[in-house]
Design a protein around this motif. Structure first.
Motif, PDB file in Angstrom:
ATOM      1  N   HIS A  68       0.819  -1.219   0.000  1.00 49.40           N
ATOM      2  CA  HIS A  68       0.000   0.000   0.000  1.00 49.40           C
ATOM      3  C   HIS A  68       0.855   1.272   0.000  1.00 49.40           C
ATOM      4  N   HIS A  73      -0.217  -1.297  -6.617  1.00 49.60           N
ATOM      5  CA  HIS A  73      -0.749  -2.522  -6.007  1.00 49.60           C
ATOM      6  C   HIS A  73      -2.248  -2.607  -6.261  1.00 49.60           C
ATOM      7  N   GLU A  75      -5.826  -4.211  -4.526  1.00 42.58           N
ATOM      8  CA  GLU A  75      -6.369  -4.712  -3.260  1.00 42.58           C
ATOM      9  C   GLU A  75      -7.829  -5.133  -3.438  1.00 42.58           C
ATOM     10  N   HIS A  79      -8.891  -5.631   2.480  1.00 46.11           N
ATOM     11  CA  HIS A  79      -8.207  -4.453   3.039  1.00 46.11           C
ATOM     12  C   HIS A  79      -8.956  -3.884   4.242  1.00 46.11           C
ATOM     13  N   GLU A 211      -3.989   1.103  -6.743  1.00 47.16           N
ATOM     14  CA  GLU A 211      -3.524   2.448  -6.385  1.00 47.16           C
ATOM     15  C   GLU A 211      -2.055   2.623  -6.758  1.00 47.16           C
TER      16      GLU A 211
END
Ligand code: ZN
Length: 250
Positions: A68, A73, A75, A79, A211
């Motif tokens: 993160h 990455h 997710e 999360h 992100e």
């Protein structure tokens, strides 16, 4: 190689745009969420040397990083759930129709602070009547993202109800060039994350958020085929490499 999507449209597999940020162990690596720089260091144990330049037979590095906080990455709902659902289990197909959009965030006052926000209306207007599985959002200005030090800077984020726009349009994968869809300091609410994954009321295992992308200026807005893969980590998030291919008409 040309891969045909329909008799009149194709992608050229040689012309993909890689939207990931490389991980490196120096100050140029981006950081967010107050993590220190990643570490890539040779194993040195019991006289064994994991670096050729230091006399070892091979380069054999340990890598310590945070998906993160350090790199591009992807997710899943894990999360924000008590059970850490795995992105490796939940992301099970890897090619998606996608649209790249570019947005200038709006400046909106929030308790005396000027926030940079991508509003639900901006999302809706930019998506238009396109039907795609993945939305890739480039924010302007598009500078310094491969080495940004985000911690404590109140980065741009998304208006919470933007998540509902994506759900309504059946967009399953959101990819952004920011550290988060939510405000850096939001009291732990992560409101967009919760709405998008419908946690806790009706958890959605299919949707993902990616992100810290880097979407170069050479990438034009428009429709693409996205190849989204993650390193096979059993974790809520894993490093990913989104690659997009322009759809060509024959
Ligand atoms: Zn994240």
């Amino acid at each position: 190689m040309k891969l045909f999507l329909t008799p009149t449209t194709c992608i050229d597999t040689k012309t993909g745009f890689d939207l990931s940020i490389p991980l490196q162990n120096n100050d140029k690596n981006p950081t967010a969420w107050y993590v220190a720089a990643p570490e890539i260091e040779p194993v040195m144990e019991n006289g064994w040397v994991g670096a050729v330049k230091l006399g070892g037979a091979v380069n054999f590095n340990n890598i310590r990083f945070n998906p993160h906080g350090h790199t591009t990455h992807t997710e899943c709902l894990g999360h924000i759930t008590e059970k850490v659902h795995s992105i490796n289990q939940t992301l099970s197909t890897f090619f998606f129709t996608a649209k790249v959009i570019t947005i200038i965030p709006e400046h909106i006052e929030n308790n005396g602070v000027m926030d940079k926000i991508i509003t639900a209306k901006q999302l809706k207007d930019a998506i238009g009547d396109t039907t795609v599985e993945a939305l890739i959002v480039r924010t302007l200005p598009n500078v310094n993202k491969a080495s940004a030090q985000y911690s404590g800077t109140n980065p741009c984020y998304f208006e919470t109800i933007g998540a509902q726009v994506l759900i309504d349009l059946n967009i399953k994968h959101l990819l952004i060039d920011l550290p988060s869809v939510d405000r850096e300091e939001d009291g732990g609410k992560l409101a967009f994350h919760h709405l998008f994954w419908q946690v806790p009321e009706d958890p959605n295992f299919e949707r993902t958020i990616s992100e810290l992308l880097l979407i170069g200026d050479e990438v034009e807005d428009g429709e693409y085929i996205l190849n989204l893969q993650v390193a096979a980590f059993e974790n809520d998030a894993a490093p990913s490499r989104p690659v997009i291919f322009k759809i060509e008409s024959i």
